[in-house]
Design an enzyme around this catalytic site. Structure first.
Site, PDB file in Angstrom:
ATOM      1  CG  LEU A  47      51.078  79.068  40.398  1.00 21.62           C
ATOM      2  CD1 LEU A  47      51.092  79.722  39.025  1.00 21.62           C
ATOM      3  CD2 LEU A  47      49.670  78.628  40.754  1.00 21.62           C
ATOM      4  CG  PHE A  52      67.474  74.121  36.398  1.00 23.03           C
ATOM      5  CD1 PHE A  52      67.290  73.033  35.566  1.00 23.03           C
ATOM      6  CD2 PHE A  52      68.716  74.296  36.989  1.00 23.03           C
ATOM      7  CE1 PHE A  52      68.328  72.163  35.303  1.00 23.03           C
ATOM      8  CE2 PHE A  52      69.751  73.428  36.726  1.00 23.03           C
ATOM      9  CZ  PHE A  52      69.559  72.351  35.885  1.00 23.03           C
ATOM     10  N   GLY A  53      63.878  75.930  39.131  1.00 27.43           N
ATOM     11  CA  GLY A  53      63.101  77.140  39.353  1.00 27.43           C
ATOM     12  C   GLY A  53      61.808  76.898  40.086  1.00 27.43           C
ATOM     13  CG  ASP A 164      61.222  67.077  26.235  1.00 23.35           C
ATOM     14  OD1 ASP A 164      62.026  67.223  27.157  1.00 23.35           O
ATOM     15  OD2 ASP A 164      60.850  65.968  25.810  1.00 23.35           O
TER      16      ASP A 164
HETATM   17  C1  LIG Z   1      58.894  75.854  37.841  1.00 24.14           C
HETATM   18  C2  LIG Z   1      57.816  74.869  37.622  1.00 24.14           C
HETATM   19  C3  LIG Z   1      58.045  74.136  36.346  1.00 24.14           C
HETATM   20  C4  LIG Z   1      59.209  73.359  36.196  1.00 24.14           C
HETATM   21  C5  LIG Z   1      59.419  72.639  35.020  1.00 24.14           C
HETATM   22  C6  LIG Z   1      58.497  72.673  33.958  1.00 24.14           C
HETATM   23  C7  LIG Z   1      57.335  73.452  34.090  1.00 24.14           C
HETATM   24  C8  LIG Z   1      56.346  73.459  32.948  1.00 24.14           C
HETATM   25  C9  LIG Z   1      55.321  72.374  33.161  1.00 24.14           C
HETATM   26  C10 LIG Z   1      57.118  74.189  35.273  1.00 24.14           C
HETATM   27  N1  LIG Z   1      55.931  74.960  35.416  1.00 24.14           N
HETATM   28  C11 LIG Z   1      55.776  76.157  34.742  1.00 24.14           C
HETATM   29  O1  LIG Z   1      56.674  76.638  34.059  1.00 24.14           O
HETATM   30  N2  LIG Z   1      54.523  76.771  34.860  1.00 24.14           N
HETATM   31  C12 LIG Z   1      54.146  77.849  34.101  1.00 24.14           C
HETATM   32  C13 LIG Z   1      52.840  78.119  34.433  1.00 24.14           C
HETATM   33  C14 LIG Z   1      52.421  77.226  35.403  1.00 24.14           C
HETATM   34  C15 LIG Z   1      53.480  76.395  35.658  1.00 24.14           C
HETATM   35  C16 LIG Z   1      51.065  77.531  35.670  1.00 24.14           C
HETATM   36  N3  LIG Z   1      50.151  76.984  36.509  1.00 24.14           N
HETATM   37  C17 LIG Z   1      50.430  76.037  37.455  1.00 24.14           C
HETATM   38  O2  LIG Z   1      51.528  75.540  37.681  1.00 24.14           O
HETATM   39  C18 LIG Z   1      49.278  75.549  38.275  1.00 24.14           C
HETATM   40  C19 LIG Z   1      49.497  74.509  39.175  1.00 24.14           C
HETATM   41  C20 LIG Z   1      48.435  74.023  39.934  1.00 24.14           C
HETATM   42  C21 LIG Z   1      47.146  74.565  39.816  1.00 24.14           C
HETATM   43  N4  LIG Z   1      46.088  74.094  40.606  1.00 24.14           N
HETATM   44  C22 LIG Z   1      46.313  72.762  41.188  1.00 24.14           C
HETATM   45  C23 LIG Z   1      45.208  72.420  42.169  1.00 24.14           C
HETATM   46  N5  LIG Z   1      43.878  72.540  41.543  1.00 24.14           N
HETATM   47  C24 LIG Z   1      42.840  72.147  42.454  1.00 24.14           C
HETATM   48  C25 LIG Z   1      43.671  73.910  41.072  1.00 24.14           C
HETATM   49  C26 LIG Z   1      44.736  74.293  40.034  1.00 24.14           C
HETATM   50  C27 LIG Z   1      46.937  75.603  38.914  1.00 24.14           C
HETATM   51  C28 LIG Z   1      47.998  76.103  38.144  1.00 24.14           C
HETATM   52  N6  LIG Z   1      50.754  78.564  34.846  1.00 24.14           N
HETATM   53  N7  LIG Z   1      51.817  78.913  34.106  1.00 24.14           N
END
Ligand SMILES: CCc1cccc(CC)c1NC(=O)n1cc2c(c1)/C(=N\C(=O)c1ccc(N3CCN(C)CC3)cc1)N=N2
Length: 314
Positions: A47, A52-53, A164
């Protein structure tokens, strides 16, 4: 990409992940183990990724529950000196349950990695929606800010503060509800995020950047400042003090910002009542929720509910 996680055959394309149950399944079943492990999950598409991940769509095998599995590498956390912060964030996040805060259902680890079982937010990153639309219409911005105020009120009641709350840390659920997904340590790769310096600075209140004030002093009123910055950015498409890092600091310290004339008087009024240098004079969350701009766009009446773009034009 995900099968390297499990070292097994890729899931069949027909394996569409279906939500057969609400999150109560993970808790309510008496037999449901509090201990999770990787074999309990079928890993779906990646996704997103951060410094860090990485996060993957995942399905808990026996309940069919769909979630997001975030994988953090212990070595990277050690290098980044953020393990303690990760432990604290997990501790806090596990005890929060609010529709506008991303749920952390559980976590587990193996020799090299930590796995967070997170709520799946079906519409992805708010940041990307904001950049794509440039700025939000007032009714959408007001609904998002009302949801943020509700989430912050819940956090402050539990004595959790200073989440944040910049757009990079907010996700969007399938019903267009926003979710603070605040794992402060994770910084996204620079190319798809504002670089660390600006992102961090833009949202900081004066009391945290003024030289001499003890940096780690902040009370929950910093969130009111950040909420004001967020309101401005939703309506204008850029942060109020966005500038070079040095200038940004100076402008924040002076509260030096201009609100473009296309912003409605009610929205302008709310922004000015939140972006106040003196923390004790910022509008409390209770008053944000009943501010005329919020009430006008978020009143529970059916008018604002089944609002569509066509009716907006009429
Ligand atoms: C490891 C990634 C990261 C790093 C740092 C901070 C954060 C929080 C924002 C995160 N993400 C995180 O923890 N995340 C926890 C999550 C999460 C991310 C998530 N969904 C998605 O990332 C996502 C992305 C694109 C998506 N589509 C895009 C295209 N569209 C047409 C259809 C829908 C639909 C869902 N659900 N729980």
């Amino acid at each position: 990409a995900a099968q390297h996680l499990r070292g097994e055959k890729p899931a069949r394309p027909s394996d569409e992940l279906v939500q057969r149950s609400s999150d109560s399944v993970l808790y309510k079943q008496p037999s449901a183990p509090r201990q999770f492990n990787l074999n309990m999950f079928e890993i779906g598409k990646p996704l997103g990724k951060g410094k860090f991940g990485r996060v993957y769509l995942a399905k808990e095998r026996n309940s069919g529950f769909v979630c997001a599995l975030k994988v953090l590498h212990k070595a990277e956390l050690q290098q980044g000196k953020v393990e303690k912060q990760v432990r604290r964030e997990i501790e806090i996040q596990s005890n929060l349950a609010h529709p506008n805060i991303l749920r952390l259902y559980g976590h587990f680890h193996d020799s090299k990695r930590i796995f967070l079982i997170l709520e799946f937010a079906g519409k992805g990153e708010l940041y990307k929606h904001l950049r794509k639309e440039q700025k939000f219409p007032e009714w959408k911005a007001a609904q998002y800010i009302a949801q943020m105020a509700a989430a912050l009120k819940y956090l402050h009641k539990k004595h959790v503060m200073h989440r944040d709350i910049k757009p990079e840390n907010i996700l969007v659920g399938i019903h267009d509800e926003i979710k603070i997904s605040d794992f402060g340590w994770s910084v996204h790769a620079p190319n798809n995020r504002r670089n660390t310096m600006c992102g961090t600075l833009d949202y900081l209140p004066p009391e945290m950047i003024k030289p001499g004030s003890s940096e780690n002093y902040y009370d929950e009123k910093v969130d009111l400042w950040s909420l004001g910055v967020l309101t401005y950015e939703f309506l204008v498409g850029e942060a109020p003090f966005e500038d070079t890092p040095v200038m940004t600091q100076r402008r924040i310290a002076r509260g030096d910002m201009t609100i473009p004339s296309f912003v409605s008087p009610e929205a302008r009024d709310l922004i000015k009542k939140l972006l106040v240098l003196d923390p004790s004079k910022r509008l409390p969350l209770e008053d944000v929720e009943r501010h005329s701009w919020i009430v006008k766009h978020c009143v529970k009446g059916e008018r604002s509910y089944n609002r569509t773009s066509s009716s907006l034009k009429s």
